[in-house]
Design an enzyme around this catalytic site. Sequence first.
Site, PDB file in Angstrom:
ATOM      1  N   GLY A   1      34.296  29.647  26.643  1.00  0.00           N
ATOM      2  CA  GLY A   1      35.699  29.977  26.469  1.00  0.00           C
ATOM      3  C   GLY A   1      35.976  30.918  25.311  1.00  0.00           C
ATOM      4  O   GLY A   1      37.134  31.328  25.110  1.00  0.00           O
TER       5      GLY A   1
ATOM      6  N   GLU B   1      28.486  27.321  25.727  1.00  0.00           N
ATOM      7  CA  GLU B   1      28.255  27.858  27.077  1.00  0.00           C
ATOM      8  C   GLU B   1      29.162  29.050  27.404  1.00  0.00           C
ATOM      9  O   GLU B   1      29.945  29.020  28.358  1.00  0.00           O
ATOM     10  CB  GLU B   1      28.514  26.717  28.070  1.00  0.00           C
ATOM     11  CG  GLU B   1      27.996  26.933  29.458  1.00  0.00           C
ATOM     12  CD  GLU B   1      28.136  25.643  30.248  1.00  0.00           C
ATOM     13  OE1 GLU B   1      27.255  24.785  30.092  1.00  0.00           O
ATOM     14  OE2 GLU B   1      29.139  25.475  30.955  1.00  0.00           O
ATOM     15  N   PRO B   2      29.093  30.098  26.591  1.00  0.00           N
ATOM     16  CA  PRO B   2      29.992  31.228  26.812  1.00  0.00           C
ATOM     17  C   PRO B   2      29.525  32.168  27.916  1.00  0.00           C
ATOM     18  O   PRO B   2      28.313  32.355  28.106  1.00  0.00           O
ATOM     19  CB  PRO B   2      29.966  31.962  25.466  1.00  0.00           C
ATOM     20  CG  PRO B   2      28.639  31.629  24.896  1.00  0.00           C
ATOM     21  CD  PRO B   2      28.215  30.299  25.435  1.00  0.00           C
TER      22      PRO B   2
ATOM     23  N   CYS C   1      45.578  48.853  49.966  1.00  0.00           N
ATOM     24  CA  CYS C   1      46.896  48.894  50.609  1.00  0.00           C
ATOM     25  C   CYS C   1      47.735  47.670  50.286  1.00  0.00           C
ATOM     26  O   CYS C   1      48.089  46.891  51.197  1.00  0.00           O
ATOM     27  CB  CYS C   1      46.727  49.078  52.108  1.00  0.00           C
ATOM     28  SG  CYS C   1      46.192  50.741  52.469  1.00  0.00           S
ATOM     29  N   GLU C   2      48.008  47.443  49.037  1.00  0.00           N
ATOM     30  CA  GLU C   2      48.944  46.392  48.612  1.00  0.00           C
ATOM     31  C   GLU C   2      49.677  46.879  47.368  1.00  0.00           C
ATOM     32  O   GLU C   2      49.072  47.523  46.498  1.00  0.00           O
ATOM     33  CB  GLU C   2      48.185  45.090  48.268  1.00  0.00           C
ATOM     34  CG  GLU C   2      47.508  44.464  49.452  1.00  0.00           C
ATOM     35  CD  GLU C   2      47.175  42.985  49.233  1.00  0.00           C
ATOM     36  OE1 GLU C   2      47.845  42.320  48.415  1.00  0.00           O
ATOM     37  OE2 GLU C   2      46.236  42.518  49.899  1.00  0.00           O
TER      38      GLU C   2
ATOM     39  N   TYR D   1      33.385  39.042  34.470  1.00  0.00           N
ATOM     40  CA  TYR D   1      34.324  38.799  35.568  1.00  0.00           C
ATOM     41  C   TYR D   1      34.822  40.130  36.147  1.00  0.00           C
ATOM     42  O   TYR D   1      35.960  40.244  36.578  1.00  0.00           O
ATOM     43  CB  TYR D   1      35.477  37.894  35.107  1.00  0.00           C
ATOM     44  CG  TYR D   1      34.966  36.617  34.476  1.00  0.00           C
ATOM     45  CD1 TYR D   1      34.302  35.678  35.244  1.00  0.00           C
ATOM     46  CD2 TYR D   1      35.112  36.368  33.113  1.00  0.00           C
ATOM     47  CE1 TYR D   1      33.796  34.515  34.669  1.00  0.00           C
ATOM     48  CE2 TYR D   1      34.609  35.205  32.526  1.00  0.00           C
ATOM     49  CZ  TYR D   1      33.954  34.284  33.314  1.00  0.00           C
ATOM     50  OH  TYR D   1      33.447  33.149  32.751  1.00  0.00           O
TER      51      TYR D   1
HETATM   52  N1  LLP Z   1      31.129  26.862  31.670  1.00  0.00           N
HETATM   53  C1  LLP Z   1      31.839  26.508  32.754  1.00  0.00           C
HETATM   54  C2  LLP Z   1      31.594  25.203  33.376  1.00  0.00           C
HETATM   55  C3  LLP Z   1      32.799  27.381  33.282  1.00  0.00           C
HETATM   56  O1  LLP Z   1      33.494  27.031  34.347  1.00  0.00           O
HETATM   57  C4  LLP Z   1      33.002  28.644  32.663  1.00  0.00           C
HETATM   58  C5  LLP Z   1      33.994  29.572  33.184  1.00  0.00           C
HETATM   59  C6  LLP Z   1      32.220  28.966  31.524  1.00  0.00           C
HETATM   60  C7  LLP Z   1      31.310  28.040  31.052  1.00  0.00           C
HETATM   61  C8  LLP Z   1      32.338  30.277  30.810  1.00  0.00           C
HETATM   62  O2  LLP Z   1      33.618  30.521  30.326  1.00  0.00           O
HETATM   63  P1  LLP Z   1      33.882  31.809  29.403  1.00  0.00           P
HETATM   64  O3  LLP Z   1      33.060  31.667  28.160  1.00  0.00           O
HETATM   65  O4  LLP Z   1      33.466  33.008  30.170  1.00  0.00           O
HETATM   66  O5  LLP Z   1      35.332  31.785  29.142  1.00  0.00           O
HETATM   67  N2  LLP Z   1      37.617  34.801  36.081  1.00  0.00           N
HETATM   68  C9  LLP Z   1      38.312  34.414  34.851  1.00  0.00           C
HETATM   69  C10 LLP Z   1      37.497  33.461  34.016  1.00  0.00           C
HETATM   70  C11 LLP Z   1      37.070  32.213  34.767  1.00  0.00           C
HETATM   71  C12 LLP Z   1      36.177  31.309  34.003  1.00  0.00           C
HETATM   72  C13 LLP Z   1      35.656  30.210  34.848  1.00  0.00           C
HETATM   73  N3  LLP Z   1      34.753  29.334  34.188  1.00  0.00           N
HETATM   74  C14 LLP Z   1      38.684  35.692  34.090  1.00  0.00           C
HETATM   75  O6  LLP Z   1      38.382  36.784  34.573  1.00  0.00           O
HETATM   76  O7  LLP Z   1      39.288  35.616  33.030  1.00  0.00           O
END
Ligand code: LLP
Length: 423
Positions: A236, A279-280, A352-353, A381
Amino acid sequence: MSSVRSAYTDSLNFYGRHTPQELAEIYGTPLYVYSEGVLRERCRDLITLSPHPGFGVNYSVKANANPTILGIVREEGLVVDAMSQGELHLDTLAGFPPEKILYISNNNSPEELRHAAAHSLLVSVDSISQLDAFGRLNHGGKVMARFNPGIGAGHHAMVVTAGRETKFGVMPDNLDEVFVLLNRHQLTLSGINQHIGSLFMTADGYLDAATVLLALAERLPGEVLKKLEIIDFGGGFGIPYHKYEGEKRLNLADLGARLHDLIAGWAAKTGYAGRFLVEPGRYVAAECGILLGRVHAVKNNGDIRYVGTDLGFSTLVRPMLYDSFHDVEIYRAEGETAALDPVKQTIVGNICESGDILAKARLLPAMREGDVLGILDAGAYGFVMASNYNQRCRPAEVLIRADGTAKLIRRRETLDDLTRCFK
Ligand code: LLP
Protein backbone atom coordinates in the site's frame (compact mmCIF):
# COMPACT_ATOMS: atom_id res chain seq x y z
CA MET A 1 15.64 16.80 -30.07
CA SER A 2 13.86 19.26 -27.86
CA SER A 3 10.87 18.92 -25.65
CA VAL A 4 8.03 21.08 -24.47
CA ARG A 5 7.69 19.62 -20.99
CA SER A 6 10.32 17.12 -19.85
CA ALA A 7 12.10 18.53 -16.80
CA TYR A 8 11.23 15.51 -14.66
CA THR A 9 12.58 12.79 -16.98
CA ASP A 10 15.52 15.04 -17.98
CA SER A 11 16.54 15.25 -14.31
CA LEU A 12 16.67 11.44 -14.12
CA ASN A 13 18.03 10.82 -17.61
CA PHE A 14 15.08 8.43 -17.70
CA TYR A 15 15.40 7.50 -21.39
CA GLY A 16 19.15 6.81 -21.23
CA ARG A 17 20.86 7.05 -24.63
CA HIS A 18 17.55 7.59 -26.40
CA THR A 19 14.99 10.30 -26.71
CA PRO A 20 11.33 9.43 -26.22
CA GLN A 21 10.71 10.48 -29.83
CA GLU A 22 13.29 7.93 -31.02
CA LEU A 23 11.72 5.19 -28.91
CA ALA A 24 8.30 6.07 -30.33
CA GLU A 25 9.75 5.84 -33.85
CA ILE A 26 11.58 2.55 -33.30
CA TYR A 27 8.97 0.64 -31.30
CA GLY A 28 5.78 2.50 -32.15
CA THR A 29 3.18 3.81 -29.72
CA PRO A 30 1.53 3.19 -27.32
CA LEU A 31 4.68 1.96 -25.60
CA TYR A 32 5.50 1.20 -21.98
CA VAL A 33 9.07 2.24 -21.17
CA TYR A 34 10.75 1.14 -17.93
CA SER A 35 13.94 2.41 -16.31
CA GLU A 36 16.11 -0.30 -14.77
CA GLY A 37 17.88 2.34 -12.67
CA VAL A 38 14.68 3.68 -11.11
CA LEU A 39 13.37 0.14 -10.48
CA ARG A 40 16.54 -0.93 -8.67
CA GLU A 41 16.51 2.27 -6.60
CA ARG A 42 12.95 1.65 -5.42
CA CYS A 43 13.79 -1.96 -4.49
CA ARG A 44 16.72 -0.71 -2.43
CA ASP A 45 14.59 1.96 -0.69
CA LEU A 46 12.42 -0.86 0.60
CA ILE A 47 14.92 -3.56 1.41
CA THR A 48 16.75 -1.15 3.73
CA LEU A 49 13.58 -0.15 5.62
CA SER A 50 14.62 -2.23 8.63
CA PRO A 51 17.91 -3.92 9.57
CA HIS A 52 16.02 -6.53 11.62
CA PRO A 53 17.50 -9.93 10.58
CA GLY A 54 14.12 -11.40 9.61
CA PHE A 55 12.91 -8.36 7.67
CA GLY A 56 12.19 -8.75 3.96
CA VAL A 57 10.21 -7.34 1.04
CA ASN A 58 7.59 -9.39 -0.78
CA TYR A 59 6.95 -7.69 -4.14
CA SER A 60 3.29 -7.92 -5.10
CA VAL A 61 3.55 -8.82 -8.76
CA LYS A 62 -0.01 -7.83 -9.60
CA ALA A 63 1.46 -4.32 -10.10
CA ASN A 64 3.74 -5.40 -12.95
CA ALA A 65 4.41 -8.99 -13.89
CA ASN A 66 6.77 -8.70 -16.85
CA PRO A 67 9.38 -11.45 -16.25
CA THR A 68 12.27 -9.08 -17.04
CA ILE A 69 11.02 -6.69 -14.33
CA LEU A 70 10.60 -9.67 -11.98
CA GLY A 71 14.15 -10.80 -12.76
CA ILE A 72 15.54 -7.43 -11.67
CA VAL A 73 13.42 -7.52 -8.52
CA ARG A 74 14.84 -11.00 -7.79
CA GLU A 75 18.41 -9.76 -8.26
CA GLU A 76 17.68 -7.03 -5.70
CA GLY A 77 16.83 -9.67 -3.10
CA LEU A 78 13.04 -9.31 -2.90
CA VAL A 79 10.69 -12.28 -2.75
CA VAL A 80 7.34 -12.28 -4.58
CA ASP A 81 3.71 -13.14 -4.14
CA ALA A 82 1.37 -14.83 -6.59
CA MET A 83 -2.40 -14.56 -6.55
CA SER A 84 -3.21 -16.77 -9.54
CA GLN A 85 -1.78 -19.60 -11.55
CA GLY A 86 -0.70 -17.03 -14.14
CA GLU A 87 1.30 -14.98 -11.64
CA LEU A 88 2.88 -18.15 -10.28
CA HIS A 89 3.83 -19.13 -13.84
CA LEU A 90 5.52 -15.77 -14.47
CA ASP A 91 7.27 -15.76 -11.07
CA THR A 92 8.69 -19.19 -11.89
CA LEU A 93 9.72 -18.05 -15.37
CA ALA A 94 11.61 -15.17 -13.75
CA GLY A 95 13.62 -17.64 -11.67
CA PHE A 96 11.92 -17.49 -8.28
CA PRO A 97 12.04 -20.87 -6.49
CA PRO A 98 8.90 -21.98 -4.58
CA GLU A 99 10.35 -20.94 -1.21
CA LYS A 100 10.52 -17.36 -2.50
CA ILE A 101 6.89 -17.23 -3.64
CA LEU A 102 3.95 -16.73 -1.28
CA TYR A 103 0.54 -17.63 -2.66
CA ILE A 104 -1.74 -14.85 -1.43
CA SER A 105 -5.10 -14.90 -3.16
CA ASN A 106 -8.78 -15.23 -2.44
CA ASN A 107 -11.79 -17.35 -3.38
CA ASN A 108 -9.81 -20.07 -5.13
CA SER A 109 -11.29 -23.15 -6.72
CA PRO A 110 -10.05 -26.47 -5.31
CA GLU A 111 -8.03 -26.90 -8.53
CA GLU A 112 -6.22 -23.61 -7.92
CA LEU A 113 -5.46 -24.52 -4.31
CA ARG A 114 -4.23 -27.94 -5.41
CA HIS A 115 -2.04 -26.32 -8.08
CA ALA A 116 -0.42 -24.01 -5.51
CA ALA A 117 0.11 -26.87 -3.03
CA ALA A 118 1.55 -29.06 -5.79
CA HIS A 119 4.14 -26.32 -6.39
CA SER A 120 5.14 -26.53 -2.70
CA LEU A 121 3.99 -22.97 -2.08
CA LEU A 122 2.98 -21.58 1.24
CA VAL A 123 -0.67 -20.67 0.69
CA SER A 124 -2.49 -17.88 2.52
CA VAL A 125 -6.22 -18.47 2.89
CA ASP A 126 -8.55 -15.55 3.24
CA SER A 127 -11.64 -17.10 4.83
CA ILE A 128 -12.72 -19.90 7.13
CA SER A 129 -14.25 -21.77 4.21
CA GLN A 130 -11.00 -21.56 2.18
CA LEU A 131 -9.09 -22.80 5.23
CA ASP A 132 -11.40 -25.81 5.36
CA ALA A 133 -11.10 -26.39 1.60
CA PHE A 134 -7.32 -26.12 1.70
CA GLY A 135 -7.12 -28.38 4.76
CA ARG A 136 -9.05 -31.09 2.94
CA LEU A 137 -6.45 -31.26 0.19
CA ASN A 138 -3.31 -30.45 2.19
CA HIS A 139 -3.91 -32.49 5.37
CA GLY A 140 -0.94 -32.30 7.72
CA GLY A 141 0.69 -29.48 5.71
CA LYS A 142 1.36 -25.79 6.26
CA VAL A 143 -0.92 -22.82 5.76
CA MET A 144 -0.99 -19.06 6.21
CA ALA A 145 -4.08 -17.06 7.14
CA ARG A 146 -4.98 -13.54 6.06
CA PHE A 147 -6.64 -11.46 8.74
CA ASN A 148 -8.66 -8.30 8.43
CA PRO A 149 -7.35 -5.82 11.00
CA GLY A 150 -10.41 -3.59 10.71
CA ILE A 151 -8.30 -0.63 9.54
CA GLY A 152 -8.36 0.24 5.85
CA ALA A 153 -6.53 2.74 3.61
CA GLY A 154 -6.36 3.63 -0.06
CA HIS A 155 -6.69 6.24 -2.81
CA HIS A 156 -10.19 5.07 -3.77
CA ALA A 157 -12.92 3.02 -2.10
CA MET A 158 -12.34 0.30 -4.67
CA VAL A 159 -8.79 -0.36 -3.43
CA VAL A 160 -9.38 -0.27 0.34
CA THR A 161 -8.92 -3.90 1.35
CA ALA A 162 -9.55 -4.04 5.08
CA GLY A 163 -12.32 -3.01 7.40
CA ARG A 164 -15.77 -4.47 7.94
CA GLU A 165 -17.01 -3.25 4.54
CA THR A 166 -14.58 -5.27 2.43
CA LYS A 167 -14.51 -8.88 1.27
CA PHE A 168 -10.98 -9.58 2.51
CA GLY A 169 -9.52 -11.61 5.33
CA VAL A 170 -10.67 -13.53 8.38
CA MET A 171 -12.02 -11.26 11.10
CA PRO A 172 -9.95 -11.62 14.30
CA ASP A 173 -13.21 -12.48 16.15
CA ASN A 174 -13.15 -15.77 14.25
CA LEU A 175 -9.79 -16.92 15.60
CA ASP A 176 -11.38 -19.81 17.52
CA GLU A 177 -12.85 -21.23 14.31
CA VAL A 178 -9.38 -21.05 12.74
CA PHE A 179 -8.02 -23.23 15.54
CA VAL A 180 -10.81 -25.77 15.13
CA LEU A 181 -9.93 -26.19 11.45
CA LEU A 182 -6.17 -26.20 12.02
CA ASN A 183 -6.71 -29.09 14.43
CA ARG A 184 -9.19 -30.92 12.25
CA HIS A 185 -6.81 -30.89 9.26
CA GLN A 186 -3.60 -31.14 11.30
CA LEU A 187 -2.37 -27.96 9.63
CA THR A 188 0.57 -25.91 10.90
CA LEU A 189 -0.12 -22.18 10.91
CA SER A 190 3.13 -21.00 9.30
CA GLY A 191 2.21 -17.41 8.66
CA ILE A 192 -0.27 -14.61 9.12
CA ASN A 193 -0.76 -11.70 6.76
CA GLN A 194 -2.93 -8.70 5.96
CA HIS A 195 -3.20 -5.90 3.42
CA ILE A 196 -5.06 -2.73 4.37
CA GLY A 197 -5.31 -1.17 0.91
CA SER A 198 -3.46 0.60 -1.83
CA LEU A 199 -1.77 3.98 -1.63
CA PHE A 200 -1.24 5.72 1.65
CA MET A 201 1.10 8.73 1.97
CA THR A 202 1.49 8.73 5.77
CA ALA A 203 2.65 5.83 7.91
CA ASP A 204 0.19 5.97 10.81
CA GLY A 205 -2.61 3.71 9.53
CA TYR A 206 -0.16 1.10 8.30
CA LEU A 207 1.67 1.01 11.63
CA ASP A 208 -1.60 0.90 13.57
CA ALA A 209 -2.70 -2.08 11.48
CA ALA A 210 0.70 -3.74 11.97
CA THR A 211 0.21 -3.33 15.72
CA VAL A 212 -3.19 -5.00 15.44
CA LEU A 213 -1.68 -7.98 13.59
CA LEU A 214 1.06 -8.34 16.20
CA ALA A 215 -1.55 -8.22 18.97
CA LEU A 216 -3.39 -11.00 17.17
CA ALA A 217 -0.17 -13.03 16.94
CA GLU A 218 0.17 -12.66 20.70
CA ARG A 219 -3.22 -14.30 21.12
CA LEU A 220 -1.85 -17.46 19.47
CA PRO A 221 -1.03 -20.28 21.90
CA GLY A 222 2.71 -20.56 22.63
CA GLU A 223 3.22 -23.74 20.60
CA VAL A 224 1.47 -22.14 17.57
CA LEU A 225 3.49 -18.92 17.79
CA LYS A 226 6.67 -20.99 18.01
CA LYS A 227 5.94 -22.51 14.58
CA LEU A 228 4.99 -19.22 12.94
CA GLU A 229 7.54 -18.37 10.23
CA ILE A 230 6.07 -15.29 8.58
CA ILE A 231 4.23 -12.14 9.65
CA ASP A 232 3.37 -10.12 6.53
CA PHE A 233 1.96 -6.61 7.05
CA GLY A 234 0.94 -6.06 3.41
CA GLY A 235 1.64 -3.27 0.94
CA GLY A 236 0.00 0.00 0.00
CA PHE A 237 3.02 2.34 0.11
CA GLY A 238 2.12 5.37 -1.98
CA ILE A 239 4.10 7.32 -4.55
CA PRO A 240 3.66 11.00 -5.48
CA TYR A 241 1.75 11.15 -8.77
CA HIS A 242 1.72 14.96 -8.90
CA LYS A 243 5.36 15.21 -9.96
CA TYR A 244 5.16 18.71 -11.48
CA GLU A 245 3.48 20.13 -8.40
CA GLY A 246 6.29 18.85 -6.19
CA GLU A 247 4.06 16.48 -4.22
CA LYS A 248 5.93 15.18 -1.18
CA ARG A 249 7.11 11.59 -1.07
CA LEU A 250 5.94 9.16 1.59
CA ASN A 251 8.48 9.54 4.40
CA LEU A 252 10.02 6.08 4.17
CA ALA A 253 12.80 6.82 6.63
CA ASP A 254 10.20 7.61 9.29
CA LEU A 255 8.04 4.61 8.36
CA GLY A 256 11.09 2.33 8.38
CA ALA A 257 12.37 3.57 11.74
CA ARG A 258 8.96 3.16 13.39
CA LEU A 259 8.33 -0.23 11.80
CA HIS A 260 11.77 -1.39 12.88
CA ASP A 261 11.16 -0.33 16.48
CA LEU A 262 7.82 -2.10 16.43
CA ILE A 263 9.07 -5.43 15.07
CA ALA A 264 12.40 -5.49 16.91
CA GLY A 265 10.63 -4.68 20.19
CA TRP A 266 7.93 -7.27 19.61
CA ALA A 267 10.42 -9.99 18.61
CA ALA A 268 12.47 -9.30 21.76
CA LYS A 269 9.33 -9.43 23.91
CA THR A 270 7.89 -12.64 22.46
CA GLY A 271 11.01 -14.52 21.35
CA TYR A 272 9.64 -14.66 17.76
CA ALA A 273 12.55 -15.50 15.45
CA GLY A 274 10.68 -15.68 12.13
CA ARG A 275 10.40 -13.28 9.20
CA PHE A 276 8.56 -9.97 8.95
CA LEU A 277 7.50 -8.95 5.46
CA VAL A 278 6.08 -5.89 3.78
CA GLU A 279 4.24 -6.48 0.48
CA PRO A 280 4.36 -3.45 -1.81
CA GLY A 281 3.52 -3.49 -5.50
CA ARG A 282 3.04 0.13 -6.57
CA TYR A 283 6.05 1.50 -4.69
CA VAL A 284 8.36 -0.93 -6.49
CA ALA A 285 7.05 -0.54 -10.02
CA ALA A 286 5.06 2.68 -10.56
CA GLU A 287 7.82 5.24 -10.97
CA CYS A 288 10.05 3.13 -13.20
CA GLY A 289 7.40 3.14 -15.93
CA ILE A 290 6.26 5.76 -18.44
CA LEU A 291 3.62 5.21 -21.10
CA LEU A 292 4.45 6.86 -24.42
CA GLY A 293 1.70 7.79 -26.86
CA ARG A 294 1.16 10.08 -29.79
CA VAL A 295 -1.23 12.94 -30.46
CA HIS A 296 -3.25 12.22 -33.61
CA ALA A 297 -5.94 14.91 -33.50
CA VAL A 298 -6.76 18.16 -31.76
CA LYS A 299 -10.14 19.87 -31.74
CA ASN A 300 -12.44 22.16 -29.82
CA ASN A 301 -15.87 20.81 -28.98
CA GLY A 302 -17.66 23.76 -27.48
CA ASP A 303 -15.38 25.20 -24.84
CA ILE A 304 -13.30 22.10 -24.41
CA ARG A 305 -10.03 21.56 -26.24
CA TYR A 306 -9.63 17.82 -26.82
CA VAL A 307 -6.25 16.27 -27.51
CA GLY A 308 -6.87 12.92 -29.24
CA THR A 309 -4.21 10.26 -28.69
CA ASP A 310 -3.59 6.55 -29.09
CA LEU A 311 -3.71 6.19 -25.30
CA GLY A 312 -7.19 4.78 -24.81
CA PHE A 313 -8.29 3.16 -21.58
CA SER A 314 -7.49 -0.22 -23.10
CA THR A 315 -3.87 0.89 -22.62
CA LEU A 316 -4.03 2.59 -19.20
CA VAL A 317 -7.31 2.21 -17.34
CA ARG A 318 -6.49 3.90 -14.00
CA PRO A 319 -7.74 7.42 -14.88
CA MET A 320 -11.03 6.04 -16.17
CA LEU A 321 -11.50 3.48 -13.38
CA TYR A 322 -10.44 5.46 -10.33
CA ASP A 323 -10.23 9.02 -11.64
CA SER A 324 -6.48 8.68 -11.06
CA PHE A 325 -4.06 11.48 -11.83
CA HIS A 326 -0.95 10.84 -13.94
CA ASP A 327 1.34 13.72 -14.84
CA VAL A 328 2.03 14.31 -18.53
CA GLU A 329 5.19 15.27 -20.39
CA ILE A 330 5.18 16.57 -23.95
CA TYR A 331 7.98 15.81 -26.40
CA ARG A 332 8.36 17.55 -29.76
CA ALA A 333 11.01 17.52 -32.50
CA GLU A 334 13.79 20.10 -32.44
CA GLY A 335 13.45 23.24 -34.48
CA GLU A 336 9.71 23.42 -34.02
CA THR A 337 8.56 26.35 -31.98
CA ALA A 338 6.75 25.26 -28.90
CA ALA A 339 3.56 27.05 -28.01
CA LEU A 340 4.45 27.38 -24.36
CA ASP A 341 1.51 29.33 -22.99
CA PRO A 342 -0.51 26.83 -20.98
CA VAL A 343 -4.07 26.21 -22.08
CA LYS A 344 -6.73 23.98 -20.60
CA GLN A 345 -6.84 20.66 -22.45
CA THR A 346 -8.48 17.30 -22.01
CA ILE A 347 -6.43 14.34 -23.22
CA VAL A 348 -8.52 11.50 -24.59
CA GLY A 349 -7.89 8.13 -26.21
CA ASN A 350 -9.14 6.14 -29.18
CA ILE A 351 -11.85 4.04 -27.48
CA CYS A 352 -15.52 4.51 -28.37
CA GLU A 353 -16.72 5.70 -24.96
CA SER A 354 -17.03 9.23 -23.62
CA GLY A 355 -15.33 8.11 -20.42
CA ASP A 356 -12.13 7.47 -22.35
CA ILE A 357 -10.36 10.37 -20.67
CA LEU A 358 -6.73 10.19 -19.65
CA ALA A 359 -6.37 13.68 -18.20
CA LYS A 360 -9.18 16.16 -17.66
CA ALA A 361 -8.91 19.97 -18.06
CA ARG A 362 -5.15 20.12 -17.59
CA LEU A 363 -3.37 23.43 -17.88
CA LEU A 364 -0.50 22.43 -20.18
CA PRO A 365 1.38 23.87 -23.16
CA ALA A 366 -0.82 23.50 -26.23
CA MET A 367 -0.34 20.01 -27.64
CA ARG A 368 -0.57 19.36 -31.37
CA GLU A 369 -0.63 16.51 -33.87
CA GLY A 370 2.58 14.49 -33.90
CA ASP A 371 3.59 15.31 -30.33
CA VAL A 372 4.76 12.36 -28.27
CA LEU A 373 3.30 12.28 -24.75
CA GLY A 374 4.83 10.62 -21.70
CA ILE A 375 2.35 9.52 -19.05
CA LEU A 376 4.36 9.36 -15.85
CA ASP A 377 4.24 6.75 -13.06
CA ALA A 378 2.58 4.15 -15.27
CA GLY A 379 4.78 1.19 -14.27
CA ALA A 380 2.34 -0.18 -11.70
CA TYR A 381 -1.21 -1.27 -12.63
CA GLY A 382 -0.48 -0.05 -16.16
CA PHE A 383 0.23 -2.81 -18.65
CA VAL A 384 -1.15 -5.51 -16.33
CA MET A 385 -4.60 -3.88 -16.47
CA ALA A 386 -4.51 -3.25 -20.23
CA SER A 387 -7.15 -5.01 -22.33
CA ASN A 388 -8.10 -5.76 -25.91
CA TYR A 389 -11.30 -3.70 -25.73
CA ASN A 390 -12.37 -2.39 -29.14
CA GLN A 391 -10.05 -5.17 -30.42
CA ARG A 392 -6.95 -3.07 -29.96
CA CYS A 393 -3.64 -4.86 -29.59
CA ARG A 394 -1.88 -4.41 -26.29
CA PRO A 395 1.30 -2.29 -26.36
CA ALA A 396 4.96 -3.30 -26.38
CA GLU A 397 7.23 -2.90 -23.35
CA VAL A 398 10.81 -1.64 -23.47
CA LEU A 399 13.46 -1.55 -20.74
CA ILE A 400 16.06 1.21 -20.59
CA ARG A 401 18.97 -0.72 -19.13
CA ALA A 402 21.44 0.64 -16.61
CA ASP A 403 23.88 1.42 -19.46
CA GLY A 404 21.22 3.55 -21.18
CA THR A 405 20.47 1.16 -24.04
CA ALA A 406 16.94 0.05 -24.85
CA LYS A 407 15.71 -3.56 -24.95
CA LEU A 408 12.33 -4.83 -26.09
CA ILE A 409 10.97 -6.97 -23.22
CA ARG A 410 7.52 -7.64 -24.66
CA ARG A 411 6.58 -7.30 -28.30
CA ARG A 412 3.46 -5.48 -29.40
CA GLU A 413 0.49 -7.76 -29.89
CA THR A 414 -0.55 -8.52 -33.45
CA LEU A 415 -3.88 -9.25 -35.10
CA ASP A 416 -2.94 -12.96 -34.91
CA ASP A 417 -2.72 -12.61 -31.12
CA LEU A 418 -6.27 -11.25 -31.15
CA THR A 419 -7.64 -14.29 -32.96
CA ARG A 420 -5.44 -17.00 -31.37
CA CYS A 421 -8.16 -18.45 -29.12
CA PHE A 422 -11.08 -18.56 -31.57
CA LYS A 423 -12.29 -22.01 -32.67
N1 LLP B 1 -0.91 -7.44 -1.23
C1 LLP B 1 -2.19 -7.70 -1.54
C2 LLP B 1 -2.85 -8.85 -0.92
C3 LLP B 1 -2.88 -6.88 -2.44
O1 LLP B 1 -4.13 -7.14 -2.74
C4 LLP B 1 -2.20 -5.78 -3.03
C5 LLP B 1 -2.89 -4.90 -3.97
C6 LLP B 1 -0.85 -5.55 -2.67
C7 LLP B 1 -0.25 -6.39 -1.76
C8 LLP B 1 -0.04 -4.43 -3.25
O2 LLP B 1 -0.58 -3.18 -3.01
P1 LLP B 1 0.24 -1.86 -3.43
O3 LLP B 1 1.51 -1.84 -2.65
O4 LLP B 1 0.52 -1.95 -4.88
O5 LLP B 1 -0.66 -0.74 -3.09
N2 LLP B 1 -5.33 -1.31 -9.45
C9 LLP B 1 -5.24 -0.38 -8.32
C10 LLP B 1 -4.50 -0.98 -7.15
C11 LLP B 1 -5.09 -2.30 -6.67
C12 LLP B 1 -4.32 -2.96 -5.60
C13 LLP B 1 -4.84 -4.32 -5.31
N3 LLP B 1 -4.12 -5.03 -4.31
C14 LLP B 1 -4.60 0.92 -8.81
O6 LLP B 1 -4.27 1.01 -10.00
O7 LLP B 1 -4.43 1.85 -8.04
